[in-house]
Each structure stands twice: as structure tokens, then as C-alpha cells.
Design a protein around this motif. Sequence first.
Motif, short mmCIF file in Angstrom:
data_model
loop_
_atom_site.label_atom_id
_atom_site.label_comp_id
_atom_site.label_asym_id
_atom_site.label_seq_id
_atom_site.Cartn_x
_atom_site.Cartn_y
_atom_site.Cartn_z
N UNK A 83 0.84 -1.20 0.00
CA UNK A 83 0.00 0.00 0.00
C UNK A 83 0.87 1.25 0.00
N UNK A 84 0.63 2.11 -0.96
CA UNK A 84 1.29 3.41 -1.05
C UNK A 84 0.28 4.50 -0.67
N UNK A 85 0.59 5.24 0.39
CA UNK A 85 -0.23 6.38 0.79
C UNK A 85 0.54 7.66 0.47
N UNK A 86 -0.15 8.64 -0.09
CA UNK A 86 0.52 9.91 -0.42
C UNK A 86 -0.40 11.08 -0.13
N UNK A 87 0.20 12.22 0.18
CA UNK A 87 -0.60 13.43 0.32
C UNK A 87 0.22 14.66 -0.03
N UNK B 166 5.19 10.43 1.12
CA UNK B 166 4.64 9.11 0.85
C UNK B 166 5.08 8.10 1.91
N UNK B 167 4.23 7.09 2.11
CA UNK B 167 4.55 5.98 3.00
C UNK B 167 4.10 4.67 2.36
N UNK B 168 4.89 3.59 2.55
CA UNK B 168 4.56 2.30 1.95
C UNK B 168 4.68 1.20 3.00
N UNK B 169 3.65 0.39 3.09
CA UNK B 169 3.68 -0.80 3.95
C UNK B 169 3.02 -1.95 3.19
N UNK B 170 3.27 -3.17 3.63
CA UNK B 170 2.71 -4.35 2.97
C UNK B 170 2.05 -5.25 4.01
N UNK B 171 1.01 -5.96 3.59
CA UNK B 171 0.35 -6.88 4.49
C UNK B 171 -1.03 -7.27 3.99
N UNK C 15 -5.08 -2.94 8.83
CA UNK C 15 -3.95 -2.33 9.52
C UNK C 15 -2.85 -1.92 8.55
N UNK C 16 -2.67 -2.67 7.48
CA UNK C 16 -1.63 -2.33 6.51
C UNK C 16 -1.87 -0.96 5.89
N UNK C 17 -3.14 -0.65 5.62
CA UNK C 17 -3.49 0.66 5.07
C UNK C 17 -3.21 1.74 6.11
N UNK C 18 -3.57 1.46 7.37
CA UNK C 18 -3.35 2.43 8.44
C UNK C 18 -1.86 2.71 8.64
N UNK C 19 -1.03 1.65 8.58
CA UNK C 19 0.41 1.83 8.78
C UNK C 19 1.01 2.62 7.63
N UNK C 20 0.58 2.35 6.41
CA UNK C 20 1.07 3.14 5.27
C UNK C 20 0.75 4.62 5.47
N UNK D 283 6.30 -1.52 17.37
CA UNK D 283 7.18 -0.54 16.72
C UNK D 283 7.64 -1.06 15.36
N UNK D 284 8.01 -0.17 14.47
CA UNK D 284 8.41 -0.54 13.12
C UNK D 284 9.82 -0.06 12.83
N UNK D 285 10.60 -0.90 12.15
CA UNK D 285 11.86 -0.43 11.60
C UNK D 285 11.55 0.25 10.28
N UNK D 286 12.09 1.47 10.09
CA UNK D 286 11.69 2.32 8.97
C UNK D 286 12.91 2.68 8.12
N UNK D 287 12.70 2.72 6.82
CA UNK D 287 13.75 3.13 5.88
C UNK D 287 13.23 4.29 5.03
N UNK D 288 14.12 5.22 4.72
CA UNK D 288 13.78 6.27 3.77
C UNK D 288 14.39 5.91 2.42
N UNK D 289 13.68 6.29 1.35
CA UNK D 289 14.12 5.98 -0.01
C UNK D 289 14.85 7.19 -0.57
#
Length: 467
Positions: free
Chosen positions: A9-13, A97-102, A114-119, A163-169
Motif C-alpha cells: 500500500x502506497x499512501x501519499x498526500x 509518501x509511505x509504503x507498507x505491505x500486508x 492495519x496495513x493501510x493504516x500503517x502506510x 514498533x516498526x523499523x523504517x527506511x527512507x528511499x
Amino acid sequence: MVEHRLSSILAMDIVGYSALMQKGSASLLKALDELFRSTIKPKVKAYGGRVVKLMGDGAIVEFTSARNAVLCASEIQDLMGSDPPPYNHPERLALRMGIHAGDVTVSGADIFGESVNIAARLEAAAPEGGVLISKLVADLAGSGLPLILHNEGIRRFKNIEEPLQVFSVVPKPDGQASTTEAIGSDDVRFTKSEDGVNLAWTLTGKGPPLVRAPAWISRLDLDMRLPHLAHFIKNFSKAYSFIRFDARGNGLSDREIPEMSFDQLVEDLRAVFDAAGVDRAPILGMSQGCAVASAFAARYPERVSGIVMVGGFALGRAKRPEQKDRDRASAVQAMMKVGWDDDYPSLRDMMADMIVPLASVEDRRQFAEAMLKMVTPEIISRYRSVLDEIDVTDVLPHVETPCLVLHCDQDRMHPAEQGRLMASLLPSARFVSYESPSHIPSENDPCWPQIKSEIDRFLAECTGTGH
């Protein structure tokens, strides 16, 4: 019946949407419509995605591929920074933007879960013009992305329990692709060992020489696909003439060999030094390569200016005091001889999981498949026997050169105690331990940037380059 599926899921604003609306809603809405039609929708379609919903200030996009989601987000951000921008508006607009999978729940054309919420949480935390992704997305996307994933650490998000481990692109700098092309392994050369074995070697990059001692198993034409090695090659080929070779019985070197012994591995390293015209250089040792490099430095001290040791061991499993280590050595040798070429899941998959546990599932599987191309079942059993019998405890006190000894504290292949033992016996060594389960850290291991920095400083001192 409720439908579920695995999605990325890619969320953008739009950053500062409310303030921009107050300045002129008509011009902003026209610009956003242009941006969606000319840029976002075509890119999403090109990468096999689906726009799930459009809000006034953003969108939710679904992909079946994590890799495609990351590439799509990066390309859209690149276009947002282009000149002129892909819209007509008096002010520069920016996306985050934020991207998560699930797992997602499907309801008509919409998706929930939850995957949409995390994105959405990742998107809200992203900087202006940035993309944040979860570790799960990084793992699913695999290595080889034409992008840099910068580890942003562990973060907690509102209403998200774990908690989540996060990476920036981060886009690779201009010219990065050509640099990567330049450090391929197509220029393979051969030299003969003292007993007539053809040894395949290669040199990548420009600068003072750096030689990699033979470690585990290898095949030069596969190196750039391997999660434990590709990032080392990329890094060191930028500043050094990085020389590496396939050990006897391995890869592109002769498979039919008259002898397999630790002493011969040391002499093979000398043969490659000579073939490459290297009088004196630092050595990169990984796993058993640390013991080989140490023995070489003790035997030929004038040729070694320093040794980097990653995941090394002074005693092979058959030489360690615990009976369970000796039993394990015998069992693994037998398993390798009869089960090395088993289908998935295989012994090779287990080895990949132990060497690079934090690499993506895709990369570990590719590593396991590559191992079968590197060495035969018969040779790997002989090779493993030699490695299990290593004992350089009498050699290490005679190594005069400076040594940097690096080891991950939860290494399941060779425990950190072995690294500490090596450092304690070396006259001029510094031991650094890292919090990680890796034997050889992959590029997405949180400790890799620290290890890279330590090695870069050490090599600069050894070579006097100041890199």
C-alpha cells in the motif's frame, strides 16, 4: 464471504494542503487534477498498481509487488522535483509518501486493514518530498533496487501496537548506475597456484590495492547478486583496486584439484597477490578468510599493511573445546556431501539464513540457489572439513600488522567469542562488536553503515589515502 489479499500500500498526500487551499482553491485543484492525470495515474499504471481512492489532498494506491510500489513512489517524487514541474501552479507543490505491505480486507473497490493504516502513518511521518517504507517492504522488494534505502531506525506510531523499523528511499546520485556497471566481474583473469591449479581472479575499481582473502564459497560472475558481498564490492571499488578470487574448487577456478588444505589456501592468496602485481596491501577477511589472511600476514609480513576481519574465527568447529561443536562439524560435513544439491528447502537455504538473516527472503533464496553453482557436493564436503580443522591460535601472536576485528554479537555461524579470541591473540588489534544476528551483514542490516564507516577509516590509515 470477506475477501483478503496480500498487498503493498502506497499512501501519499500534498504537503501543506490546507494552507495552499486558503491561498487559492481553484488554481490548486486544477494543478492537482493535472498532476494526477499527467503523472500519478500513468506511473501507477506502468507499475501495475491501482488507485484505490482519491482524497482532496492525497491518494491510496495498491500494488501486488512491493518492489513496484517503491519504484513507482520514487519516480513520482523525481518528477515532482523536475523543472518545470508536472503541473501548473504558482507555488512548488510537494508530496510525502509511505509504503507498507500486508493483509488487506477487500470491500468492492475499496480496501481496509492495519496495513493501510500503517502506510498512512508512514506517509504522515515522511519529510517533504520523501518516501518512508517499512522493513517488511524493504525485505519484499529485495536488493538490486536502483535506489538507496537509508535506515531510519525503530519508530512507534499512534494506534499501532508494534514498533516498526523504517527506511527512507533516497535516489542514487547521478552517475551511480554507470559506477555500478563499471564494477562488474566480466574481466576475469587466471593465474596458476604453485601446484598447477587455475585460480580465477578479478580487479574492480581504481586506487590503491585491497585484496579479499578467499571466504566461504564463491563464483566471481555471481558476486554482484549476493546479499553478503555485493555492497562490499560497490563500496570498496569506489576508492580502491579491489582484488578478489575464487578459491580452489570454487566458482570459476579449477574444480578438479589435487589438494585441499589450509596451507594451500594461504599460498593461493600469495599467487593472486603476485598475479595482480601487488607488493603490499591491506586484506579484507570474511569468515575463514580472516584466518587465511592472518596466516598469510605471519608468513609474508612485508606484503600486508593491515587486515580487516569480519565474522572471523581462530578455531574451526572441530577444534573447539565443546563436544557439541565437534559433533556439529561432523554432521554438517556429512549433510553437505549427501544433501548439498537437495531441492528447496535445502541445506543451502539454512546456510543463507545463518549468513545473512536480515537480507530479504528473495535475496536469501537467490543466495541459496547461487551456492549450488559455486561448488559440487563432493568439493564442499572436503572444503568444509578443511575449515573445521582451522587452528591459528599459534599463528596470531606473530601477526605484526594492525587488525580491525569486527563481529556481530548474535552470529549463529561463528560466535562472537571467536572474534574476541582472535583479537586477544593479535598483538595490534581492535575489536568492535555490533548488535546483529548476521554472520556477514547484508546492506539492509542496521549495523552495516557503522561497519562500513569503521572499515573506511581503518583502510584510509593503512593506505594513507585519507578516504
